[in-house]
Design a protein around this motif. Structure first.
Motif, PDB file in Angstrom:
ATOM      1  N   LYS A  87       0.816  -1.219   0.000  1.00 60.17           N
ATOM      2  CA  LYS A  87       0.000   0.000   0.000  1.00 60.17           C
ATOM      3  C   LYS A  87       0.848   1.266   0.000  1.00 60.17           C
ATOM      4  O   LYS A  87       0.371   2.340  -0.382  1.00 60.17           O
ATOM      5  CB  LYS A  87      -0.936   0.007   1.207  1.00 60.17           C
ATOM      6  CG  LYS A  87      -2.101  -0.967   1.080  1.00 60.17           C
ATOM      7  CD  LYS A  87      -3.093  -0.797   2.207  1.00 60.17           C
ATOM      8  CE  LYS A  87      -4.301  -1.715   2.012  1.00 60.17           C
ATOM      9  NZ  LYS A  87      -5.286  -1.536   3.112  1.00 60.17           N
ATOM     10  N   GLU A  88       2.103   1.152   0.430  1.00 62.18           N
ATOM     11  CA  GLU A  88       2.985   2.316   0.414  1.00 62.18           C
ATOM     12  C   GLU A  88       3.153   2.873  -0.995  1.00 62.18           C
ATOM     13  O   GLU A  88       3.445   4.056  -1.171  1.00 62.18           O
ATOM     14  CB  GLU A  88       4.368   1.944   0.973  1.00 62.18           C
ATOM     15  CG  GLU A  88       4.458   1.933   2.474  1.00 62.18           C
ATOM     16  CD  GLU A  88       5.899   1.990   2.948  1.00 62.18           C
ATOM     17  OE1 GLU A  88       6.383   3.101   3.217  1.00 62.18           O
ATOM     18  OE2 GLU A  88       6.527   0.921   3.015  1.00 62.18           O
ATOM     19  N   TYR A  89       2.954   2.023  -1.995  1.00 59.49           N
ATOM     20  CA  TYR A  89       3.157   2.443  -3.379  1.00 59.49           C
ATOM     21  C   TYR A  89       2.061   3.388  -3.877  1.00 59.49           C
ATOM     22  O   TYR A  89       2.171   3.961  -4.961  1.00 59.49           O
ATOM     23  CB  TYR A  89       3.253   1.218  -4.277  1.00 59.49           C
ATOM     24  CG  TYR A  89       4.252   1.346  -5.398  1.00 59.49           C
ATOM     25  CD1 TYR A  89       5.557   1.753  -5.143  1.00 59.49           C
ATOM     26  CD2 TYR A  89       3.917   1.048  -6.720  1.00 59.49           C
ATOM     27  CE1 TYR A  89       6.491   1.866  -6.153  1.00 59.49           C
ATOM     28  CE2 TYR A  89       4.846   1.151  -7.744  1.00 59.49           C
ATOM     29  CZ  TYR A  89       6.127   1.565  -7.456  1.00 59.49           C
ATOM     30  OH  TYR A  89       7.050   1.679  -8.458  1.00 59.49           O
ATOM     31  N   GLU A  90       1.005   3.514  -3.082  1.00 55.62           N
ATOM     32  CA  GLU A  90      -0.079   4.424  -3.458  1.00 55.62           C
ATOM     33  C   GLU A  90       0.388   5.875  -3.410  1.00 55.62           C
ATOM     34  O   GLU A  90      -0.167   6.735  -4.094  1.00 55.62           O
ATOM     35  CB  GLU A  90      -1.284   4.205  -2.547  1.00 55.62           C
ATOM     36  CG  GLU A  90      -1.931   2.826  -2.729  1.00 55.62           C
ATOM     37  CD  GLU A  90      -3.001   2.542  -1.699  1.00 55.62           C
ATOM     38  OE1 GLU A  90      -3.320   3.460  -0.900  1.00 55.62           O
ATOM     39  OE2 GLU A  90      -3.529   1.413  -1.686  1.00 55.62           O
ATOM     40  N   ASP A  91       1.383   6.170  -2.593  1.00 53.81           N
ATOM     41  CA  ASP A  91       2.006   7.501  -2.560  1.00 53.81           C
ATOM     42  C   ASP A  91       3.484   7.300  -2.850  1.00 53.81           C
ATOM     43  O   ASP A  91       4.315   7.237  -1.948  1.00 53.81           O
ATOM     44  CB  ASP A  91       1.801   8.163  -1.198  1.00 53.81           C
ATOM     45  CG  ASP A  91       2.304   9.607  -1.161  1.00 53.81           C
ATOM     46  OD1 ASP A  91       3.027  10.010  -2.095  1.00 53.81           O
ATOM     47  OD2 ASP A  91       1.987  10.332  -0.190  1.00 53.81           O
ATOM     48  N   ARG A  92       3.821   7.219  -4.118  1.00 55.58           N
ATOM     49  CA  ARG A  92       5.188   6.864  -4.499  1.00 55.58           C
ATOM     50  C   ARG A  92       6.212   7.916  -4.084  1.00 55.58           C
ATOM     51  O   ARG A  92       7.345   7.587  -3.718  1.00 55.58           O
ATOM     52  CB  ARG A  92       5.268   6.631  -6.014  1.00 55.58           C
ATOM     53  CG  ARG A  92       4.530   5.375  -6.465  1.00 55.58           C
ATOM     54  CD  ARG A  92       4.844   5.062  -7.913  1.00 55.58           C
ATOM     55  NE  ARG A  92       4.441   6.131  -8.801  1.00 55.58           N
ATOM     56  CZ  ARG A  92       3.218   6.262  -9.311  1.00 55.58           C
ATOM     57  NH1 ARG A  92       2.283   5.387  -8.999  1.00 55.58           N
ATOM     58  NH2 ARG A  92       2.943   7.260 -10.136  1.00 55.58           N
ATOM     59  N   GLY A  93       5.803   9.185  -4.117  1.00 60.41           N
ATOM     60  CA  GLY A  93       6.723  10.240  -3.700  1.00 60.41           C
ATOM     61  C   GLY A  93       7.176  10.037  -2.264  1.00 60.41           C
ATOM     62  O   GLY A  93       8.368  10.110  -1.955  1.00 60.41           O
ATOM     63  N   ALA A  94       6.213   9.761  -1.386  1.00 63.79           N
ATOM     64  CA  ALA A  94       6.530   9.527   0.026  1.00 63.79           C
ATOM     65  C   ALA A  94       7.307   8.224   0.190  1.00 63.79           C
ATOM     66  O   ALA A  94       8.207   8.136   1.034  1.00 63.79           O
ATOM     67  CB  ALA A  94       5.246   9.487   0.849  1.00 63.79           C
ATOM     68  N   LYS A  98      11.069   8.212   2.087  1.00 65.35           N
ATOM     69  CA  LYS A  98      11.051   7.762   3.490  1.00 65.35           C
ATOM     70  C   LYS A  98      12.358   7.079   3.880  1.00 65.35           C
ATOM     71  O   LYS A  98      12.769   6.101   3.260  1.00 65.35           O
ATOM     72  CB  LYS A  98       9.888   6.791   3.698  1.00 65.35           C
ATOM     73  CG  LYS A  98       9.793   6.253   5.124  1.00 65.35           C
ATOM     74  CD  LYS A  98       8.638   5.274   5.247  1.00 65.35           C
ATOM     75  CE  LYS A  98       8.587   4.662   6.640  1.00 65.35           C
ATOM     76  NZ  LYS A  98       7.472   3.680   6.763  1.00 65.35           N
TER      77      LYS A  98
END
Length: 254
Positions: A87-94, A98
């Motif tokens: 699910k982290e890939y939903e906000d790739r910039g973040a 990180k």
């Protein structure tokens, strides 16, 4: 007799230290190999997490050693991170910003590894034309020393469907390995219109155009690597498919 015994003890101690010396390049390769083979990799992650800046700088002296190590580490932890939490890939910039990988006494992000270490402190959003100055000690010590190696863009896998496949790299044969993967990937990603002399290829050429010597340099690369039968007059870019796709592995021929 006493001197003889002391000499024996001394060289025995040196041998033990030598045998126990950690080769971090091997650890990075083993980590990625275990991931590809679906084996446990906790040991390798722990060794890297306990490494110090001095450990890595004393081993990784050449740009080939640095790049092979960091490509393997980057690709390994992309697979780990996105397997554990896709699910982290939903906000790739973040996701890429990180800090998450404990190594060399620092907590590094994927952006740190790619743009600060492997791309020699390049500003991420500048097509590669801008550099960052006054960088922290760890970055100055770990980053490459020589010219930027544009072929890393065809070796780094960020977890997307359009990314180059994951392979294991070695410092001893890095240039040949990068050449192989570059050729394979560009052949898959590129088409050429004979009538208009237009090549359509991967968006990486546009995003990091300065790394390739501008768009003219990118067109020359397509010809030099025999991807196109002649140097294209124009270069268009394919839409990058950001669909999450893990486990895209490839073996480099010996």
């Amino acid at each position: 007799m006493k001197k003889v015994l002391l000499t024996i003890v001394f060289f025995t101690s040196l041998s033990i230290v030598s045998q126990n010396k950690i080769i971090y390049s091997d650890v990075a390769q083993d980590l990625l190999q275990n991931i590809m083979d679906k084996k446990l990799y906790d040991k390798e992650v722990k060794i890297l997490a306990e490494s110090t800046l001095e450990d890595l700088t004393s081993e990784l002296k050449t740009d080939s050693q640095k790049l092979a190590f960091w490509i393997n580490v980057y690709n390994a932890f992309i697979q780990i991170s996105l397997s554990e939490n896709p699910k982290e890939y939903e906000d790739r910039g973040a996701f890429f910003k990180k800090p998450r990988v404990k190594i060399a006494g620092e907590l590094l992000s994927f952006d740190d590894m790619e743009h600060d270490i492997m791309r020699k402190s390049r500003v991420k959003i500048s097509w590669g034309y801008l550099r960052k100055y006054f960088r922290p000690k760890w970055e100055r010590k770990l980053r490459i020393d020589g010219d930027l190696e544009w072929r890393i863009h065809f070796a780094l896998n960020c977890g997307a469907k359009s990314c180059p496949p994951v392979a294991i790299y070695s410092s001893e044969n890095l240039s040949n390995e990068l050449d192989f993967m570059t050729t394979e990937y560009l052949n898959e990603q590129t088409s050429f219109n004979e009538e208009t002399k237009t090549a359509k290829s991967v968006s990486l050429f546009s995003w990091f155009r300065a790394d390739f010597g501008g768009l003219c340099g990118a067109r020359q690369i397509l010809f030099d690597y025999k991807i196109t039968p002649e140097k294209p007059k124009k270069l268009d870019f394919k839409t990058y498919d950001w669909t999450l796709s893990l486990g895209n592995y490839r073996t480099i021929p010996k």
